[in-house]
Design a protein around this motif. Structure first.
Motif, PDB file in Angstrom:
ATOM      1  N   ASN A   1       0.826  -1.209   0.000  1.00 30.03           N
ATOM      2  CA  ASN A   1       0.000   0.000   0.000  1.00 30.03           C
ATOM      3  C   ASN A   1       0.857   1.254   0.000  1.00 30.03           C
ATOM      4  OD1 ASN A   1      -2.317  -1.420  -0.063  1.00 30.03           O
ATOM      5  ND2 ASN A   1      -2.929  -1.029   2.048  1.00 30.03           N
ATOM      6  N   LEU A   2       1.948   1.192   0.755  1.00 30.39           N
ATOM      7  CA  LEU A   2       2.870   2.324   0.799  1.00 30.39           C
ATOM      8  C   LEU A   2       3.495   2.535  -0.575  1.00 30.39           C
ATOM      9  CD1 LEU A   2       4.385   4.399   2.609  1.00 30.39           C
ATOM     10  CD2 LEU A   2       6.123   2.654   2.926  1.00 30.39           C
ATOM     11  N   LEU A   3       3.842   1.424  -1.216  1.00 33.95           N
ATOM     12  CA  LEU A   3       4.416   1.500  -2.552  1.00 33.95           C
ATOM     13  C   LEU A   3       3.429   2.163  -3.505  1.00 33.95           C
ATOM     14  CD1 LEU A   3       7.029   0.550  -3.966  1.00 33.95           C
ATOM     15  CD2 LEU A   3       5.768  -1.454  -4.715  1.00 33.95           C
ATOM     16  N   PHE A   4       2.170   1.774  -3.409  1.00 33.66           N
ATOM     17  CA  PHE A   4       1.137   2.379  -4.249  1.00 33.66           C
ATOM     18  C   PHE A   4       1.074   3.887  -4.006  1.00 33.66           C
ATOM     19  CE2 PHE A   4      -1.440  -1.804  -4.516  1.00 33.66           C
ATOM     20  CZ  PHE A   4      -0.665  -2.206  -5.579  1.00 33.66           C
TER      21      PHE A   4
ATOM     22  N   LEU B   1      -0.364   5.689  -6.991  1.00 37.38           N
ATOM     23  CA  LEU B   1      -1.420   4.744  -7.357  1.00 37.38           C
ATOM     24  C   LEU B   1      -2.297   4.455  -6.151  1.00 37.38           C
ATOM     25  CD1 LEU B   1       0.818   2.235  -9.345  1.00 37.38           C
ATOM     26  CD2 LEU B   1      -0.796   3.857 -10.335  1.00 37.38           C
ATOM     27  N   GLY B   2      -2.479   5.472  -5.311  1.00 34.00           N
ATOM     28  CA  GLY B   2      -3.183   5.276  -4.046  1.00 34.00           C
ATOM     29  C   GLY B   2      -4.536   4.595  -4.169  1.00 34.00           C
ATOM     30  N   PHE B   3      -5.177   4.759  -5.331  1.00 32.58           N
ATOM     31  CA  PHE B   3      -6.508   4.159  -5.497  1.00 32.58           C
ATOM     32  C   PHE B   3      -6.458   2.630  -5.480  1.00 32.58           C
ATOM     33  CE2 PHE B   3      -4.566   4.852  -9.589  1.00 32.58           C
ATOM     34  CZ  PHE B   3      -4.806   3.658 -10.259  1.00 32.58           C
ATOM     35  N   LEU B   4      -5.252   2.085  -5.657  1.00 26.19           N
ATOM     36  CA  LEU B   4      -5.117   0.620  -5.653  1.00 26.19           C
ATOM     37  C   LEU B   4      -5.043   0.061  -4.238  1.00 26.19           C
ATOM     38  CD1 LEU B   4      -2.571  -0.071  -8.528  1.00 26.19           C
ATOM     39  CD2 LEU B   4      -4.977  -0.716  -8.434  1.00 26.19           C
ATOM     40  N   LYS B   5      -4.934   0.929  -3.253  1.00 26.16           N
ATOM     41  CA  LYS B   5      -4.761   0.450  -1.880  1.00 26.16           C
ATOM     42  C   LYS B   5      -5.931  -0.432  -1.468  1.00 26.16           C
ATOM     43  CE  LYS B   5      -3.838   4.286   0.408  1.00 26.16           C
ATOM     44  NZ  LYS B   5      -3.380   5.136   1.514  1.00 26.16           N
ATOM     45  N   TRP B   6      -5.599  -1.445  -0.716  1.00 25.94           N
ATOM     46  CA  TRP B   6      -6.625  -2.411  -0.337  1.00 25.94           C
ATOM     47  C   TRP B   6      -6.268  -2.985   1.021  1.00 25.94           C
ATOM     48  CZ3 TRP B   6      -7.057  -8.146  -1.610  1.00 25.94           C
ATOM     49  CH2 TRP B   6      -8.352  -8.606  -1.385  1.00 25.94           C
TER      50      TRP B   6
END
Lengths: 316, 287, 440
Positions: A157-160, A165-170
């Motif tokens: 998530n941090l990488l995103f 690409l924060g919207f990819l966080k899950w």
């Protein structure tokens, strides 16, 4: 592939009549008997004993062999929500795990089969996760997929976040609905290389002229793949599904190491529930029933495969 | 022709991206294990370490009372004491079984072999409790089998019979029967045939089987968890899982531990990759 | 091929010898490790001789727990210098992983010399009733423990007229910990009732602060929270009745407790499933969360993390009630070194041992006469309260119900956290009680 050797192996059934008593034959049998006895006891005897335990009332530290009939099974299927959920989780895991391994493995194999430079390097990279244990995989992927908090993302998530690409966080393995997919991701990382290797071996066994002929006839690469290559790979697909299937039906190590097992957790699977209910809850009989149910699932997958394999061998 | 031109770069691009995906965990494992605790808890996970730091390796290896971490090194040794003998015995046994099944076919072997093979696929949960009960009762003088490394070796050898037998049977089947028949006519007996014909040709077979067994025994978890719960005799998989189970242990130490648990099998894979592949393919029966 | 025949035979023989040697040396290196130290000579295989090795099993691997155990072993080294202390601790989840490991070891006939066990049903039902423990009556007499432990504790570690384990401490489960600074900054006071709790929670939420920190990556923590809610909603007597069969699980008060719990869950951190209890406490320490409800081992955690701004009150509705649990040690049947085990137990039960262990562990001594030493303010107040409060047994921590029942209870609570289905969870509670043979 060593299919040629297979046919040599069992060419004979009851061989030519024996002319005289042969002590070597006795020695041969004597040499294999310890193994047969070991398998008879450690596999079949133990399964039988577990089956018996599953029909008793053993629910404390010490054995209680009073007869309980099929009550433990009835309970699991009718009343035990945790068990039903764990079956569902395992089914989801199996479908996605096998599907993703086959898809990714085939894709990698087809691309690698194009005889690119550095093929060996890529193959090595894709296959190395096979060499490490599910425990290592689980520990590492729990770190990678650790979602962190809303304020402080962690892992992937941090990488995103850092890549915009924060919207990819899950929530990954914490997601109540689909958390099992995070476990699938780790498992695919470990096993996709295996399917790739199987497919690659299969592709290499297909004679080039077969595909070449089709290309000359004007077939596109896609048509060649779909109409010629894939049908020829069918036996490989079957073997691979069997191998991956039996791994996934008894998965325990990975969920343990990722700490995703437990009541109402997305990674709770029968293998983990069996361990917990037996050794934490002392429900030995119930644990035995779960183990037998797992065995039945694996057996319905494996027995037809074993029968067909050895029948084919015997006929060859 | 034009299609080939764009396909090759795209293939490379795809393979490179996939390679990054497959290597990413190893990258993270390595950099995390070399970071200081402060750096990891600061949340800078993906970058290279500020300063390479082997503290976590040391803590994982020898333990630290302050950090509440027990040393993994003894467990690493346990895994070696476990995997090496189990591998050698398994290979010997599998070779003998494969020899008998391939070259001394007897009535009923066609039924027996699939029955042995089935043992390879069973969920081990279905034998766990009887196994504990039986091992508890088996004791030879001072040698106990429950909660000891010899006991776990026995278990791995027994449940390794199917796969090792399979690989050797298929391997020996490729050796022409005529060679065996000729030796018989020369008066060679059971052991003579094995030692003079089969065994000398078996080296690659042994390598394949031993790699396979070593990897599976080293990586195994469930049996070790249930049979060798005593920290003194735990193999590294169980000890690592324990380490990770304690949340207060730093991620960098966990990663260093994971690295320790992974190194031997990774070495085997890197050095003997070709044989590793063959084992994999053989493990799927049809090979 | 003939020229090499002989050579290969030799090779085969060598390989076999090698294998045998490998196994032989294996047996040689492991066998003594499980039976006796090298110093004892070879006659030490017999289990009863005082070999000087003491294996203690616990789940104290980190933080204050490990430090408390270390404090004991440090003293033990001076009182019994000839005994080698072997720490067989297994980490994870309030002992749930350790208990599974212990069980397999006991089933396999490989007991440690001493093991940690919660007093109450976990001790009695799991271990004493099946005849797995050694009675300790002689120790209780020789050390005068039947006078130095409170009667309530003596009752709970005895069964069939014998004593079975030695309590090291008393913990309180029903404590609400809050960040004093966060509370004063927002003009709040610590809640005493559920109504007050929800008012405070809403105020904190309005300020963007997580009201209640929860870390239930180990499901027991959710069970722990709900246990305090049950206690706060039903009161001491009715709560205890749940475990003895005098309060039915179908009672509307249980429904009310589940409703309270459901409402509480709307105020917890979203990532609670990823955190452990101490990571949840970190949120309180950092001021990201206002409160957490957890046992008083939080006090040791705060001490270790040098956090002094912590306030502690009884969890909502439980003022004057002590939801108690105790870590005790007992000797299993078949322990290889019962003499050393007894020596260590003497220390555990002594005033000196309790006052060395408890300040570090963050618990109060079980002995009436202990309590001198470096205890924190919180622990001093807890000791005062222990003397006057109504004492009830904790279920999650082994005191109130046998393990199978406690496990089923925890599973049901964990299910509730996910599905929030009041009726279904209540029927699962009822079913678990029936399975345990308490309800009909």
């Amino acid at each position: 592939m060593e299919s040629a050797s297979e046919t040599v192996a069992t060419r004979t059934s009851p061989a030519r009549p024996r002319r005289r008593f042969n002590p070597d034959r006795l020695i041969a049998i004597a040499m294999i008997i310890p193994s047969i006895v070991a398998i008879a006891v450690f596999v079949y005897g133990f399964i039988g004993w577990t089956g018996f335990i599953s029909l008793t009332k053993w629910a404390d530290l010490l054995p209680d062999y009073r007869w309980n009939g099929l009550e433990n099974y009835r309970r699991l299927f009718m009343d035990d929500e945790r068990f039903q959920q764990s079956l569902l989780n395992n089914a989801l895991f199996t479908v996605f795990f096998i599907g993703a391994c086959l898809g990714l493995g085939l894709l990698l194999a087809v691309v690698l089969d194009r005889k690119l430079r550095a093929e060996g390097l890529f193959r090595t990279i894709f296959l190395f996760p096979m060499a490490v244990s599910f425990i290592v995989t689980g520990v590492v992927w729990r770190w990678i997929l650790n979602p962190g908090t809303a304020n402080q993302a962690q892992g992937v998530n941090l990488l995103f976040d850092q890549m915009g690409l924060g919207f990819l966080k899950w929530d990954w393995f914490l997601d109540n609905q689909w958390g099992i997919l995070a476990v699938v991701l780790a498992a695919v990382w470990q096993m996709a290389g295996y399917t790739m290797a199987m497919f690659l071996a299969g592709l290499r066994a297909i004679p080039d002229d077969l595909r070449e002929a089709a290309r000359v006839d004007g077939a596109t690469e896609g048509q060649v793949l779909w109409h010629i290559t894939l049908p020829l790979l069918k036996p490989i697909v079957v073997s691979t599904v069997i191998i991956l299937g039996h791994i996934s039906l008894k998965i325990f190590d990975l969920t343990s190491a990722m700490k995703v097992g437990g009541a109402a957790k997305p990674g709770d699977v029968p293998g983990f529930y069996m361990y917990e209910t037996t050794f934490r809850g002392n429900y030995f009989a119930r644990g035995a029933a779960i183990a037998i149910i797992m065995l039945v699932f694996v057996a319905t997958l494996i027995i037809p495969y074993l029968i067909s394999t050895f029948r084919a061998e015997a006929e060859a | 022709m034009s299609t080939i031109k764009w396909k090759t770069p795209v293939s490379y691009l795809f393979l490179t991206l996939m390679a990054l995906f497959f290597l990413m965990p190893i990258y993270l494992l390595l950099v995390t294990s070399m970071k200081s605790v402060a750096e990891v808890s600061r949340g800078d996970i993906w970058g290279l370490p500020d300063r390479i730091n082997f503290d976590s390796w040391r803590v994982a290896l020898v333990g630290s009372r302050a950090a509440g971490v027990t040393a993994l090194w003894p467990n690493f040794l346990n895994s070696i004491y476990l995997a090496v003998p189990a591998t050698i015995i398994s290979a010997m046994l599998g070779s003998m079984n494969g020899y008998v099944l391939a070259k001394w076919k007897f009535r009923g072997a066609n039924v027996l072999f699939p029955l042995i093979m089935f043992g390879m696929f069973i969920p081990y949960q279905s034998v766990l409790v009887p196994l504990v009960q039986l091992l508890q009762k088996m004791q030879f003088g001072p040698l106990k089998l429950y909660g000891t490394i010899p006991g776990l070796i026995l278990v791995h050898v027994v449940y390794g019979i199917p796969i090792t037998t399979l690989i050797f049977r298929n391997y020996y089947a490729a050796i022409p029967d005529e060679m065996v028949e000729a030796a018989k006519i020369d008066g060679a007996g059971f052991f003579r045939i094995y030692s003079s014909i089969l065994f000398p040709l078996s080296v690659p077979g042994f390598v394949v089987v031993m790699i396979w067994q070593f990897t599976s025994v080293w990586n195994e978890f469930l049996f070790a968890l249930v049979l060798n719960g005593n920290p003194k005799v735990q193999p590294i998989t169980v000890a690592l899982n324990n380490l990770a189970g304690s949340f207060q242990v730093d991620w960098s130490v966990q990663m260093a531990g994971a690295l320790m648990a992974a190194i031997p099998t990774l070495l085997v894979y890197i050095l003997l990759g070709r044989f590793f592949m063959r084992g994999l393919l053989a493990g799927s029966l049809k090979g | 091929m003939s020229y090499s025949k002989r050579w290969h035979k030799v090779l085969a023989l060598l390989t076999i010898l090698l294998v045998l040697a490998a196994c032989g040396s294996e047996a040689a290196t492991t066998a003594p490790a499980t039976s006796a130290p090298a110093t004892g000579g070879d006659a030490t295989a017999a289990p009863a001789t005082a070999s000087g090795k003491l294996e203690v099993f616990s789940w104290w691997t980190t933080g204050g727990e490990a430090a408390g155990l270390a404090a004991l072993t440090d003293i033990f080294k001076t009182t019994d210098p000839n005994v080698e202390f072997v720490n067989s601790a297994v980490a994870g989840g309030a002992g749930s992983d350790a208990k599974a490991v212990l069980k397999t070891r006991m089933l396999g006939g490989d007991p440690p010399d001493l093991f940690q066990v919660h007093m109450g049903h976990e001790l009695i039902d799991t271990w004493v009733v099946p005849g797995q423990m050694e009675p300790l009556d002689d120790l209780y007499t020789s050390e005068g423990w039947d006078k130095s432990f409170p009667q309530g504790v003596l009752d709970i570690v005895s069964h069939d007229g014998h004593y079975w384990s030695v309590p090291a401490n008393i913990h309180r489960a029903n404590v609400l910990w809050y960040n004093k600074k966060v509370f004063t900054d927002n003009g709040l006071t610590a809640p005493a009732t559920f109504a007050e709790f929800f008012t405070v929670a809403e105020a904190l939420q309005a300020k963007g602060i997580t009201p209640l920190a929860l870390g239930d990556s180990g499901s027991w923590a959710a069970g722990h929270l709900f246990e305090t809610v049950l206690l706060g909603t039903l009161g001491a007597e009715a709560y205890e009745g749940l475990w003895t069969g005098t309060t039915p699980w179908t009672d509307p008060k249980v429904t009310e407790a589940l409703e309270n719990f459901k409402k509480m869950l709307t105020f917890v951190n979203t990532d609670h499933g990823a955190l452990s209890w101490d990571q949840a406490n970190d949120l309180v320490i950092q001021g990201k969360a206002g409160m957490t409800i957890m046992g008083d081992w939080v006090d040791a955690d705060n001490l270790a993390k040098k956090f002094t701004d912590s306030g502690a009150v009884a969890s909502p509705g439980t003022a004057g009630i002590y939801d108690a649990l105790s870590d005790t040690f007992g000797i299993p049947k078949g322990a290889k070194n019962p003499d050393a085990a007894r020596a260590f137990l003497k220390l555990v039960g002594s005033q000196q041992g309790q006052d060395a262990f408890n300040p570090v562990k963050g618990s109060i001594p079980a002995r009436i006469d202990a309590g001198q030493g470096n205890y924190t303010e919180y622990l001093k107040s807890a000791m005062a309260e222990w003397k006057t409060a109504t004492i009830v047994p904790s279920v999650v921590h082994g005191a109130a119900a046998k393990e199978g029942w406690a496990t089923a209870y925890i599973d049901a609570v964990a299910g509730f956290v996910a599905n929030q289905d009041v009726a279904k969870t209540q029927s699962q509670f009822q079913q678990a009680c029936v399975d345990a043979g308490i309800c009909k």
